[in-house]
Design a protein around this motif. Structure first.
Motif, PDB file in Angstrom:
ATOM      1  N   PRO A  85       0.805  -1.235   0.000  1.00 55.98           N
ATOM      2  CA  PRO A  85       0.000   0.000   0.000  1.00 55.98           C
ATOM      3  C   PRO A  85       0.830   1.273   0.000  1.00 55.98           C
ATOM      4  CG  PRO A  85      -0.873  -1.602   1.567  1.00 55.98           C
ATOM      5  CD  PRO A  85       0.453  -2.139   1.110  1.00 55.98           C
ATOM      6  N   ALA A  86       2.090   1.201   0.453  1.00 57.23           N
ATOM      7  CA  ALA A  86       2.928   2.404   0.472  1.00 57.23           C
ATOM      8  C   ALA A  86       3.161   2.947  -0.936  1.00 57.23           C
ATOM      9  CB  ALA A  86       4.267   2.103   1.136  1.00 57.23           C
ATOM     10  N   LEU A  87       3.075   2.082  -1.939  1.00 55.11           N
ATOM     11  CA  LEU A  87       3.232   2.537  -3.324  1.00 55.11           C
ATOM     12  C   LEU A  87       2.167   3.565  -3.687  1.00 55.11           C
ATOM     13  CD1 LEU A  87       4.002  -0.730  -5.364  1.00 55.11           C
ATOM     14  CD2 LEU A  87       5.484   1.281  -5.145  1.00 55.11           C
ATOM     15  N   ALA A  88       0.967   3.380  -3.150  1.00 51.01           N
ATOM     16  CA  ALA A  88      -0.146   4.279  -3.481  1.00 51.01           C
ATOM     17  C   ALA A  88       0.127   5.702  -3.028  1.00 51.01           C
ATOM     18  CB  ALA A  88      -1.438   3.755  -2.871  1.00 51.01           C
ATOM     19  N   ASP A  89       0.920   5.869  -1.969  1.00 51.06           N
ATOM     20  CA  ASP A  89       1.231   7.205  -1.475  1.00 51.06           C
ATOM     21  C   ASP A  89       2.078   7.991  -2.461  1.00 51.06           C
ATOM     22  OD1 ASP A  89      -0.129   6.565   0.844  1.00 51.06           O
ATOM     23  OD2 ASP A  89       1.685   5.893   1.890  1.00 51.06           O
ATOM     24  N   ARG A  90       2.729   7.290  -3.404  1.00 50.19           N
ATOM     25  CA  ARG A  90       3.591   7.954  -4.390  1.00 50.19           C
ATOM     26  C   ARG A  90       2.922   8.020  -5.764  1.00 50.19           C
ATOM     27  NH1 ARG A  90       7.062   4.447  -1.511  1.00 50.19           N
ATOM     28  NH2 ARG A  90       7.304   2.958  -3.230  1.00 50.19           N
ATOM     29  N   LEU A  91       1.617   7.780  -5.787  1.00 51.60           N
ATOM     30  CA  LEU A  91       0.885   7.724  -7.050  1.00 51.60           C
ATOM     31  C   LEU A  91      -0.369   8.582  -6.953  1.00 51.60           C
ATOM     32  CD1 LEU A  91       1.365   6.037  -9.692  1.00 51.60           C
ATOM     33  CD2 LEU A  91      -0.343   4.438  -8.827  1.00 51.60           C
ATOM     34  N   ASP A  92      -0.789   9.155  -8.074  1.00 56.88           N
ATOM     35  CA  ASP A  92      -2.045   9.899  -8.087  1.00 56.88           C
ATOM     36  C   ASP A  92      -3.164   8.984  -7.594  1.00 56.88           C
ATOM     37  OD1 ASP A  92      -4.706  10.518  -9.713  1.00 56.88           O
ATOM     38  OD2 ASP A  92      -3.557  12.386  -9.553  1.00 56.88           O
ATOM     39  N   PRO A  93      -3.984   9.442  -6.637  1.00 56.06           N
ATOM     40  CA  PRO A  93      -5.020   8.568  -6.063  1.00 56.06           C
ATOM     41  C   PRO A  93      -5.984   7.989  -7.088  1.00 56.06           C
ATOM     42  CG  PRO A  93      -4.749  10.528  -4.713  1.00 56.06           C
ATOM     43  CD  PRO A  93      -3.926  10.742  -5.953  1.00 56.06           C
ATOM     44  N   SER A  94      -6.337   8.764  -8.124  1.00 54.79           N
ATOM     45  CA  SER A  94      -7.279   8.253  -9.121  1.00 54.79           C
ATOM     46  C   SER A  94      -6.648   7.122  -9.943  1.00 54.79           C
ATOM     47  CB  SER A  94      -7.751   9.383 -10.034  1.00 54.79           C
ATOM     48  OG  SER A  94      -6.673   9.931 -10.767  1.00 54.79           O
ATOM     49  N   LEU A  95      -5.365   7.227 -10.244  1.00 56.81           N
ATOM     50  CA  LEU A  95      -4.678   6.157 -10.969  1.00 56.81           C
ATOM     51  C   LEU A  95      -4.577   4.906 -10.111  1.00 56.81           C
ATOM     52  CD1 LEU A  95      -1.744   7.947 -12.868  1.00 56.81           C
ATOM     53  CD2 LEU A  95      -3.819   6.937 -13.823  1.00 56.81           C
ATOM     54  N   ALA A  96      -4.239   5.095  -8.840  1.00 56.54           N
ATOM     55  CA  ALA A  96      -4.137   3.950  -7.939  1.00 56.54           C
ATOM     56  C   ALA A  96      -5.479   3.233  -7.828  1.00 56.54           C
ATOM     57  CB  ALA A  96      -3.656   4.410  -6.562  1.00 56.54           C
ATOM     58  N   GLU A  97      -6.551   4.002  -7.697  1.00 60.43           N
ATOM     59  CA  GLU A  97      -7.877   3.398  -7.586  1.00 60.43           C
ATOM     60  C   GLU A  97      -8.255   2.646  -8.859  1.00 60.43           C
ATOM     61  OE1 GLU A  97     -12.536   4.692  -6.655  1.00 60.43           O
ATOM     62  OE2 GLU A  97     -10.958   6.211  -6.743  1.00 60.43           O
ATOM     63  N   ALA A  98      -7.909   3.221 -10.016  1.00 56.33           N
ATOM     64  CA  ALA A  98      -8.237   2.578 -11.286  1.00 56.33           C
ATOM     65  C   ALA A  98      -7.504   1.244 -11.427  1.00 56.33           C
ATOM     66  CB  ALA A  98      -7.889   3.498 -12.442  1.00 56.33           C
ATOM     67  N   LEU A  99      -6.242   1.198 -11.053  1.00 62.64           N
ATOM     68  CA  LEU A  99      -5.464  -0.038 -11.156  1.00 62.64           C
ATOM     69  C   LEU A  99      -6.020  -1.109 -10.224  1.00 62.64           C
ATOM     70  CD1 LEU A  99      -1.864   1.495 -11.295  1.00 62.64           C
ATOM     71  CD2 LEU A  99      -3.051   0.342 -13.163  1.00 62.64           C
ATOM     72  N   VAL A 100      -6.342  -0.724  -9.006  1.00 67.49           N
ATOM     73  CA  VAL A 100      -6.875  -1.686  -8.037  1.00 67.49           C
ATOM     74  C   VAL A 100      -8.241  -2.205  -8.487  1.00 67.49           C
ATOM     75  CG1 VAL A 100      -7.750  -1.911  -5.678  1.00 67.49           C
ATOM     76  CG2 VAL A 100      -5.538  -0.835  -6.084  1.00 67.49           C
ATOM     77  N   THR A 101      -9.043  -1.340  -9.082  1.00 65.34           N
ATOM     78  CA  THR A 101     -10.365  -1.761  -9.557  1.00 65.34           C
ATOM     79  C   THR A 101     -10.240  -2.833 -10.631  1.00 65.34           C
ATOM     80  OG1 THR A 101     -11.382   0.367  -9.017  1.00 65.34           O
ATOM     81  CG2 THR A 101     -12.491  -0.981 -10.677  1.00 65.34           C
TER      82      THR A 101
END
Length: 330
Positions: free
Chosen positions: A181-197
């Protein structure tokens, strides 16, 4: 459920009905609730069996029961889409571990029922039992007017184009984010959410499968194990080799940013990550322009003469990984 197996089955059936999952009245003489389902003959049938096990195909540490149910059914239905089949029925066996309670069971059914309703799939039966880990054994049946309507893996011919739907690698990127999850802190939240979805709730590509069949596809497969691995399945079954154009591989949105943030290499994720559930097909070269114009699929390679099962990158690059193996250990 506190009342036992049969109370649970009744509760699961009620949940499916509440979600609008088809009851299969136009396809079934007898559906869930009898000793066996009885189906009407509606042309030819294609049947596929799939397993989804906690710790192997998903992880309840970062996947909700609803997401696990959705993903398990989507993965099974994707095999039908890869045959060019229309959706029909699903039969679901559940192995429930100790501590997987009433609410979790109904949440699991919600994930299954919502996708079944979306895809017009009748959940026609199944079974439940205790298990060491949450296990979904899903049998799905698809339909076509004649057996010629189904597209096998074995029809690729040298000179044909190899095409793929959608973009690749996002599911692998989403898995990397769920595991770290620490990777998400270095990524735009919308991109992180899209990848996880994409990782948690894939969609079977029935429309694309039908369009590829109509365009003359002679071999097709869904990308569950990874582009290279699944291209290898087509190549082996067809007795041919396949060359993939590195520059043509459609890399999923957000993967380059994830790589810069310390995640997996974007290109490797796209060719070997797996779980994209996009479709890979061999088609006559003349079909490519229309498929690309209609945004159904794009060319990523060519079928060639060569050692059966060989898949190579046009650049000569040797990838570190080829894809997922269901018997390998994480």
């Amino acid at each position: 459920m506190q009342g036992g197996e049969f109370d649970l089955i009744r509760a699961l059936r009620r949940r499916m009905a509440e979600l609008g999952a088809p009851d299969g009245v136009d396809r079934l003489e007898l559906a869930s609730g009898d000793d066996a389902a009885v189906t009407r003959s509606l042309g030819e049938a294609a049947t596929s069996v799939d397993l989804a096990i906690d710790g192997v195909h998903f992880d309840l540490a970062y996947t909700s029961p609803e997401q696990a149910g959705h993903k398990a059914l989507a993965a099974a239905l994707s095999d039908l889409a890869a045959m060019g089949a229309a959706p029909g029925e699903a039969y679901i066996g559940l192995g429930l571990p100790e501590g997987f309670g009433d609410d979790a069971c109904l949440e699991l059914a919600t994930g299954i029922g919502r996708l079944a309703a979306e895809c017009d799939v009748a959940v026609a039966g199944g079974d439940v039992a205790r298990a060491m880990a949450l296990t979904l054994a899903i049998t799905v049946v698809g339909r076509a007017a004649t057996s010629a309507g189904f597209i096998p893996r074995s029809g690729a011919v040298p000179g044909q184009a190899v095409v793929v739907t959608g973009e690749l690698g996002a599911a692998a990127g989403g898995l990397a984010l769920l595991r770290d999850p620490a990777l998400a802190d270095r990524l735009d939240p919308s991109l992180a959410e899209a990848l996880v979805t994409v990782q948690r709730t894939p969609s079977p590509r029935f429309d694309a499968g039908a369009a590829l069949a109509e365009a003359g596809a002679t071999a097709m497969i869904d990308i569950s194990d990874g582009l290279l691995a699944d291209a290898g399945h087509i190549a082996e079954s067809s007795g041919v080799a396949i060359e993939i154009d590195d520059a043509a591989v459609p890399i999923g949105l957000g993967l380059a940013e994830l790589e810069r943030a310390g995640g997996p290499e974007a290109f490797e994720a796209a060719i070997a990550g797996g779980e994209d559930y996009e479709l890979l097909a061999s088609v006559p070269d003349r079909a490519v322009a229309e498929l690309e114009e209609r945004a159904i699929a794009r060319a990523v390679g060519v079928v060639v003469d060569g050692p059966p099962g060989e898949v190579r990158l046009a650049s000569g690059r040797v990838p570190r990984r080829r894809g997922f193996d269901g018997l390998s250990r994480p």
